[in-house]
Design a protein around this motif. Structure first.
Motif: not given
Length: 199
Positions: A81-108
């Motif tokens: 569970p990550a408190s903060i997720i940042s990304a500058r030039a990682f991937a298009p947003l639709y893909k970024l959200l999909r692959v980073a979602k396992p690290f996100a919580t309702e408070k991320t």
């Protein structure tokens, strides 16, 4: 330095837990954040070996004991569970959200510098994701934007595919056919440009 440090302005209400920076590259913003917030664990995810070696050297030289470098694709990093997720030039947003979602919580808190295409990329995500984000202006580049969001959703790949399919016309230029997600983004850009011209 300021371009990375400005992300600290959007931490109000965020928990003092791990910060994960995706596609850490040369350490911007990850290394800057680790310097400014030495009590927060900062995880830098980078798939390129040379960049990882550089990040590890910088962290060692600066005695940044709060930094962990992950030499891996994000999909292969064990989620936490990550408190903060940042990304500058990682991937298009639709893909970024999909692959980073396992690290996100309702408070991320999501802090995503996306340049001048930020709004276009957000429009290509599901409505549920769009409701979690707002757009901030960069302090260092008048044309750049930062997507700031909080939380996560129950989402599927099909949701994003439906959004993208809806945005596409029946006929596409040949060079766009191979990448329909790219095509949808270009179409959104043209629509916004036309709307701005009319306004």
């Amino acid at each position: 330095f300021v371009d990375s440090a400005q992300l600290m302005l959007y931490l109000d209400g965020a928990e003092q837990g791990p910060w994960i920076d995706l596609g850490a590259g040369a350490g911007l913003p990850g290394i800057v954040i680790a310097i400014l917030d030495p009590e927060r664990p900062v995880h830098l995810v980078e798939s390129r070996a040379l960049r990882c070696a550089f990040l590890e050297k910088v962290a060692t030289d600066l005695e940044l004991n709060n930094v962990t470098v992950h030499h891996s694709r994000l999909e292969l990093v064990e989620s936490f569970p990550a408190s903060i997720i940042s990304a500058r030039a990682f991937a298009p947003l639709y893909k970024l959200l999909r692959v980073a979602k396992p690290f996100a919580t309702e408070k991320t808190r999501w802090l995503l510098p996306k340049g001048k295409n930020a709004v276009n990329e957000l429009e290509l995500t599901s409505k549920a994701w769009q409701r979690l984000f707002h757009v901030e202006h960069s302090l260092t580049d008048a044309e750049s934007r930062i997507l700031v969001g909080t939380g996560t959703i129950v989402d599927t790949q099909d949701d994003n595919d439906r959004v993208i399919k809806k945005a596409l016309p029946k006929k596409l230029p040949k060079k766009w056919v191979a990448n329909k997600k790219f095509a949808a983004m270009k179409i959104a850009e043209k629509k916004n440009a036309k709307r701005d011209k009319i306004g």
